[in-house]
Motif scaffolding. Structure first.
Motif, PDB file in Angstrom:
ATOM      1  N   ALA A  77      -7.793  15.939  -4.211  1.00  0.00           N
ATOM      2  CA  ALA A  77      -8.908  15.073  -4.584  1.00  0.00           C
ATOM      3  C   ALA A  77     -10.210  15.861  -4.683  1.00  0.00           C
ATOM      4  O   ALA A  77     -10.975  15.703  -5.655  1.00  0.00           O
ATOM      5  N   TYR A  78     -10.503  16.713  -3.706  1.00  0.00           N
ATOM      6  CA  TYR A  78     -11.739  17.495  -3.747  1.00  0.00           C
ATOM      7  C   TYR A  78     -11.722  18.490  -4.905  1.00  0.00           C
ATOM      8  O   TYR A  78     -12.755  18.746  -5.537  1.00  0.00           O
ATOM      9  N   ASP A 102     -22.504  13.411  -6.543  1.00  0.00           N
ATOM     10  CA  ASP A 102     -21.818  14.641  -6.128  1.00  0.00           C
ATOM     11  C   ASP A 102     -21.280  14.586  -4.709  1.00  0.00           C
ATOM     12  O   ASP A 102     -20.992  15.624  -4.099  1.00  0.00           O
ATOM     13  N   GLU A 103     -21.133  13.381  -4.145  1.00  0.00           N
ATOM     14  CA  GLU A 103     -20.537  13.208  -2.830  1.00  0.00           C
ATOM     15  C   GLU A 103     -19.340  12.273  -2.924  1.00  0.00           C
ATOM     16  O   GLU A 103     -19.395  11.254  -3.615  1.00  0.00           O
ATOM     17  N   VAL A 104     -18.260  12.622  -2.218  1.00  0.00           N
ATOM     18  CA  VAL A 104     -17.099  11.747  -2.115  1.00  0.00           C
ATOM     19  C   VAL A 104     -17.402  10.755  -0.992  1.00  0.00           C
ATOM     20  O   VAL A 104     -17.285  11.084   0.189  1.00  0.00           O
ATOM     21  N   ILE A 105     -17.798   9.543  -1.346  1.00  0.00           N
ATOM     22  CA  ILE A 105     -18.229   8.582  -0.333  1.00  0.00           C
ATOM     23  C   ILE A 105     -17.053   7.811   0.269  1.00  0.00           C
ATOM     24  O   ILE A 105     -17.197   7.199   1.329  1.00  0.00           O
ATOM     25  N   LEU A 106     -15.884   7.850  -0.398  1.00  0.00           N
ATOM     26  CA  LEU A 106     -14.682   7.251   0.175  1.00  0.00           C
ATOM     27  C   LEU A 106     -13.480   7.991  -0.380  1.00  0.00           C
ATOM     28  O   LEU A 106     -13.380   8.213  -1.588  1.00  0.00           O
ATOM     29  N   LEU A 107     -12.565   8.393   0.519  1.00  0.00           N
ATOM     30  CA  LEU A 107     -11.356   9.095   0.111  1.00  0.00           C
ATOM     31  C   LEU A 107     -10.175   8.535   0.897  1.00  0.00           C
ATOM     32  O   LEU A 107     -10.146   8.606   2.126  1.00  0.00           O
ATOM     33  N   ARG A 114     -18.485  17.405  -2.825  1.00  0.00           N
ATOM     34  CA  ARG A 114     -18.436  17.654  -1.390  1.00  0.00           C
ATOM     35  C   ARG A 114     -18.224  16.338  -0.641  1.00  0.00           C
ATOM     36  O   ARG A 114     -18.544  15.261  -1.162  1.00  0.00           O
ATOM     37  N   PRO A 115     -17.729  16.415   0.592  1.00  0.00           N
ATOM     38  CA  PRO A 115     -17.590  15.189   1.390  1.00  0.00           C
ATOM     39  C   PRO A 115     -18.948  14.627   1.763  1.00  0.00           C
ATOM     40  O   PRO A 115     -19.934  15.349   1.901  1.00  0.00           O
ATOM     41  N   SER A 116     -19.005  13.327   1.944  1.00  0.00           N
ATOM     42  CA  SER A 116     -20.235  12.681   2.399  1.00  0.00           C
ATOM     43  C   SER A 116     -20.465  12.986   3.873  1.00  0.00           C
ATOM     44  O   SER A 116     -19.524  13.182   4.645  1.00  0.00           O
ATOM     45  N   LEU A 117     -21.729  13.039   4.270  1.00  0.00           N
ATOM     46  CA  LEU A 117     -22.057  13.251   5.680  1.00  0.00           C
ATOM     47  C   LEU A 117     -21.793  11.997   6.510  1.00  0.00           C
ATOM     48  O   LEU A 117     -21.735  12.061   7.736  1.00  0.00           O
ATOM     49  N   PHE A 118     -21.613  10.854   5.854  1.00  0.00           N
ATOM     50  CA  PHE A 118     -21.373   9.599   6.543  1.00  0.00           C
ATOM     51  C   PHE A 118     -19.907   9.225   6.395  1.00  0.00           C
ATOM     52  O   PHE A 118     -19.406   9.041   5.284  1.00  0.00           O
ATOM     53  N   ASP A 119     -19.188   9.159   7.513  1.00  0.00           N
ATOM     54  CA  ASP A 119     -17.778   8.773   7.463  1.00  0.00           C
ATOM     55  C   ASP A 119     -17.663   7.274   7.223  1.00  0.00           C
ATOM     56  O   ASP A 119     -18.248   6.475   7.964  1.00  0.00           O
ATOM     57  N   PRO A 120     -16.912   6.853   6.200  1.00  0.00           N
ATOM     58  CA  PRO A 120     -16.770   5.420   5.962  1.00  0.00           C
ATOM     59  C   PRO A 120     -16.075   4.721   7.127  1.00  0.00           C
ATOM     60  O   PRO A 120     -15.238   5.309   7.808  1.00  0.00           O
ATOM     61  N   ILE A 121     -16.454   3.482   7.363  1.00  0.00           N
ATOM     62  CA  ILE A 121     -15.919   2.684   8.456  1.00  0.00           C
ATOM     63  C   ILE A 121     -15.150   1.501   7.884  1.00  0.00           C
ATOM     64  O   ILE A 121     -15.673   0.755   7.051  1.00  0.00           O
ATOM     65  N   GLU A 131       0.834  -1.193   0.000  1.00  0.00           N
ATOM     66  CA  GLU A 131       0.000   0.000   0.000  1.00  0.00           C
ATOM     67  C   GLU A 131       0.872   1.247   0.000  1.00  0.00           C
ATOM     68  O   GLU A 131       1.909   1.289   0.661  1.00  0.00           O
ATOM     69  N   PRO A 132       0.449   2.317  -0.686  1.00  0.00           N
ATOM     70  CA  PRO A 132       1.200   3.570  -0.590  1.00  0.00           C
ATOM     71  C   PRO A 132       1.027   4.198   0.785  1.00  0.00           C
ATOM     72  O   PRO A 132       0.003   4.000   1.447  1.00  0.00           O
ATOM     73  N   SER A 133       2.022   4.944   1.218  1.00  0.00           N
ATOM     74  CA  SER A 133       1.969   5.578   2.531  1.00  0.00           C
ATOM     75  C   SER A 133       1.707   7.076   2.451  1.00  0.00           C
ATOM     76  O   SER A 133       1.250   7.673   3.430  1.00  0.00           O
ATOM     77  N   SER A 134       1.996   7.708   1.316  1.00  0.00           N
ATOM     78  CA  SER A 134       1.818   9.158   1.210  1.00  0.00           C
ATOM     79  C   SER A 134       1.837   9.577  -0.255  1.00  0.00           C
ATOM     80  O   SER A 134       2.138   8.786  -1.149  1.00  0.00           O
ATOM     81  N   GLU A 135       1.489  10.857  -0.489  1.00  0.00           N
ATOM     82  CA  GLU A 135       1.551  11.489  -1.809  1.00  0.00           C
ATOM     83  C   GLU A 135       0.611  10.822  -2.820  1.00  0.00           C
ATOM     84  O   GLU A 135       0.979  10.582  -3.972  1.00  0.00           O
ATOM     85  N   TYR A 136      -0.624  10.547  -2.397  1.00  0.00           N
ATOM     86  CA  TYR A 136      -1.573   9.927  -3.329  1.00  0.00           C
ATOM     87  C   TYR A 136      -3.000  10.178  -2.842  1.00  0.00           C
ATOM     88  O   TYR A 136      -3.229  10.607  -1.715  1.00  0.00           O
ATOM     89  N   TYR A 137      -3.956   9.888  -3.741  1.00  0.00           N
ATOM     90  CA  TYR A 137      -5.361   9.798  -3.320  1.00  0.00           C
ATOM     91  C   TYR A 137      -6.084   8.803  -4.215  1.00  0.00           C
ATOM     92  O   TYR A 137      -5.731   8.589  -5.381  1.00  0.00           O
ATOM     93  N   VAL A 138      -7.108   8.181  -3.640  1.00  0.00           N
ATOM     94  CA  VAL A 138      -8.090   7.369  -4.369  1.00  0.00           C
ATOM     95  C   VAL A 138      -9.445   7.813  -3.857  1.00  0.00           C
ATOM     96  O   VAL A 138      -9.705   7.769  -2.653  1.00  0.00           O
ATOM     97  N   ALA A 139     -10.305   8.271  -4.754  1.00  0.00           N
ATOM     98  CA  ALA A 139     -11.600   8.818  -4.360  1.00  0.00           C
ATOM     99  C   ALA A 139     -12.716   8.116  -5.115  1.00  0.00           C
ATOM    100  O   ALA A 139     -12.607   7.876  -6.326  1.00  0.00           O
ATOM    101  N   VAL A 140     -13.793   7.799  -4.392  1.00  0.00           N
ATOM    102  CA  VAL A 140     -14.997   7.214  -4.992  1.00  0.00           C
ATOM    103  C   VAL A 140     -16.125   8.216  -4.817  1.00  0.00           C
ATOM    104  O   VAL A 140     -16.406   8.664  -3.694  1.00  0.00           O
TER     105      VAL A 140
END
Length: 303
Positions: free
Chosen positions: A135-136, A122-127, A142-149, A109-118
């Motif tokens: 990424a934004y 119009d909501e980023v449901i996973l970042l 906009r960010p999702s109101l539900f934080d992914p778990i 897995e990468p540790s820094s200097e990257y992003y993967v966004a789903v």
């Protein structure tokens, strides 16, 4: 079904044979998120062998399943940044990634200097990653109101005697290092006995003597106010020739909700597909930040 890179995929093949043959490390994380009051599971899979880094994003909605797969080969630099779109249950899904400058430091897995966004509706449901502002800006959402778990993690790791991994016991807590070591020791009568040690942050938590007799088992432990149930199956380490694997399952829950458990029937000597479903619980978390989490660790012994 389409299996080309970056296209939706319906039926995912069993990849366990490929993992063994290629000797590649696989880290698969399953996140629970919410879209329009429905719970979705998003699986992020990183794989690495001598030739490539691979990234797979799979989304499991309430009615159907599809995935977007991106393979990153050293000579395909243009694939280290981009986006793909597809439909899931009638909703438009966009996956954005930027791995041009990603730092792996020898890990899967990468540790820094990257992003993967789903992105969905119009909501980023996973970042994932540390380049959140980029990424934004790229997605314009906009960010999702539900934080992914993070609800489960599956890993294939290779070694000779000692195996290391890291997990979180709390959603906003720090990572803890888990080490597993199996070794042979000499007995008083010039014989050889096997033992296994499982440590968390260097603290000895489980010590199994006579491992050749106790190659399958489970034990409950407490670590920093978290109840852990640890299952192990090391039969193939001891009794099978060639490239051998052991399976460890570590399940953490809040003490109040931790149920009595027996060894699951799924704990066998056959590895699960590295691309299959979550394998872990998607429920069991509460507002306190304590939640149920399963780690499936396949430890492959290389002589």
């Amino acid at each position: 079904m389409q299996d080309s890179i970056g296209k939706p995929v319906g039926d995912k093949p069993d990849d366990s044979t490929a993992v063994t043959r290629a000797g590649q490390s696989v880290f698969m994380s399953v996140y629970k998120t919410k879209v329009a009051d429905e719970c979705w599971l998003i699986t992020i899979t990183w794989c690495k062998n001598m030739l490539l880094h691979g990234l797979s994003v799979a989304i499991d909605g309430p009615q159907a399943e599809t995935s977007c797969k991106v393979e990153l080969k050293p000579w395909y630099f243009w694939r280290k940044q981009g986006s793909k779109s597809f439909l899931l249950d009638g909703k438009a899904i966009d996956v954005f990634w930027d791995l041009k400058s990603a730092k792996f430091h020898g890990e899967t897995e990468p540790s820094s200097e990257y992003y993967v966004a789903v992105v969905c509706e119009d909501e980023v449901i996973l970042l994932l990653g540390d380049l959140k502002k980029d990424a934004y800006r790229k997605t314009g959402c906009r960010p999702s109101l539900f934080d992914p778990i993070l609800v489960s993690r599956k890993e294939h790791v290779f070694g000779k005697k000692k195996f290391l991994t890291r997990i979180k016991f709390h959603e906003k807590g720090r990572f803890h290092e888990i080490s597993i070591e199996a070794k042979n020791i000499s007995t008083d009568h010039d014989g050889v006995d096997s033992e296994m040690e499982i440590r968390i942050d260097g603290h000895l938590m489980i010590h199994v003597n006579h491992l050749q007799w106790k190659f399958r088992g489970n034990e409950s432990i407490d670590f920093k106010k978290v109840k852990l149930e640890v299952y192990w199956d090391v039969h193939d380490w001891l009794f099978s020739p060639g490239l051998r694997h052991a399976l460890f399952i570590i399940n953490s829950t809040s003490p109040a909700s931790f149920p009595a458990r027996s060894l699951p029937s799924s704990v066998t000597s056959t590895p699960l597909s590295s691309q299959s479903g979550s394998g872990g619980s998607s429920e069991g978390f509460d507002s306190s930040g304590l939640y149920e989490f399963c780690l499936f660790l396949y430890a492959w012994k290389v002589e």
